[in-house]
Design an enzyme around this catalytic site. Structure first.
Site: not given
Ligand SMILES: *Cc1c(COP(=O)(O)O)cnc(C)c1O
Length: 332
Positions: A49, A263, A289
């Site tokens: 992010k 999720y 993720y």
């Molecule tokens: C938000 C996030 C993702 C996914 O990225 P997006 O841009 O939301 O698809 C992947 N890995 C981590 C650790 C994240 O925090």
């Protein structure tokens, strides 16, 4: 495309390294696996992010905002990085946290990312799962605006065309690094959620006509919805950077077979991936993720979808702070 003309605030430690993972590669006996270390972007322990926030926070400053507001799941890495960016820039930060998992574990509710949100001075409010969180956030922002606050809202995951430009930039960084190192990849694999990361990377790759196939491993939505979300955002991002039309539907591929129950709910494969990366490479993945993406990569290798002689890049998007909200799953 002229990213230098787009307002940006430097927040990330860039470029992030690209490193081989020889022990993981040997263990799996398939392709050579490398890692792009976006877990090392620096801001409040890093993660994907931060790249998006370089462009989003510049827009917030240009709008004269004194507060940024965003939303995410309880253990949102995006919320934590937004809180840190706001702290660094002297803005207030308010976060709407959505309880998507129903977990009552005190560590899930208040440790990990939530602890850091508060350490960075952000205020939080909690909502039950399943609402239209971006709409709820906009209503809350309007309420505060009518009280005189100047609020800049950032959608969940920072995934709008402005945020995705962070990953267009990342694609350019990757191509420059691989050119310099004369390192060619047959595939890039990464976690895809709110779609900004995949949309940005594919837009950047297509704008350069760099022919590296990209595979997003989904963490929430089913494949048709995930691919539609990524494509729509990629199209808008391409238009925003003056490259309208470069991304075609066939450029967007998501595999959503590794979501499991839902999720933020760890799967066996994701727990195995966390242990493998930790024990073989000294790398930390997160259960929401990056470990679901790694579980997909491991399974695709084991089932022969990638072969010896190929070179695959795992784009590590960060998230290890969430491990402290999931300790029970890992110590059971
Ligand atoms: C938000 C996030 C993702 C996914 O990225 P997006 O841009 O939301 O698809 C992947 N890995 C981590 C650790 C994240 O925090």
């Amino acid at each position: 495309m002229n990213l230098a003309a787009i307002p940006r605030i430097s927040l990330a430690h860039l470029p992030t390294p690209i490193e081989p993972m020889p022990r993981l590669s040997a263990e799996l006996g398939g392709p050579e696996i490398w890692v792009k270390r976006d877990d090392c972007t620096g801001l409040s322990t890093g993660g994907n992010k931060t790249r998006k926030l370089e462009f989003l926070m510049a827009e917030a400053e240009a709008a004269g905002a004194d507060m940024v507001m965003t939303q995410g799941a309880t253990q949102s890495n995006h919320a934590r990085q937004t809180a840190a960016a706001a702290a660094k820039l002297g803005m207030k930060c308010h976060i709407l946290l959505e309880d998507r998992t129903g977990s009552n574990d005190p560590n899930y509710i208040s440790n990990g990312n939530v602890l850091l949100d508060h350490l960075h001075g952000a205020t939080t409010e909690i909502h039950p799962g399943g609402g239209d969180m971006n709409a709820i956030m906009e209503a809350e922002a309007d309420r505060r605006r009518s009280g005189g606050a100047s609020v800049y809202t950032i959608p969940g995951g920072g995934s709008n065309p402005t945020g995705a430009i962070g990953y267009v930039n990342a694609a350019m960084e990757l191509v420059a690094q691989t050119n310099d190192a004369r390192l060619s990849f047959d595939r890039i694999v990464h976690a895809t959620g709110s779609a900004g990361t995949q949309a940005g990377i594919i837009t950047g790759l297509r704008a350069m006509n760099a022919k590296i196939p990209l595979l997003g491993i989904g963490v929430r939505a089913p494949k048709p919805k995930q691919e539609a979300n990524v494509l729509a955002l990629a199209e808008a991002t391409a238009e925003r950077i003056g490259c309208a039309g470069v991304v075609r539907p066939q450029d967007v591929t998501a595999n959503c077979d590794y979501v499991g129950e839902g999720y933020g709910i760890p799967t066996e494969g994701c727990l195995e991936a966390i242990r493998m990366f930790a024990e073989l490479e000294g790398l930390l993945l997160d259960p929401v993720y990056s470990a679901k993406a790694a579980a997909g990569l491991i399974d695709l290798i084991r089932t022969g979808k990638f072969s010896a002689g190929q070179r695959v890049l795992f784009w590590h998007t960060g998230g290890a702070v969430a491990l402290f909200g999931y300790d029970k799953a890992l110590t059971a």
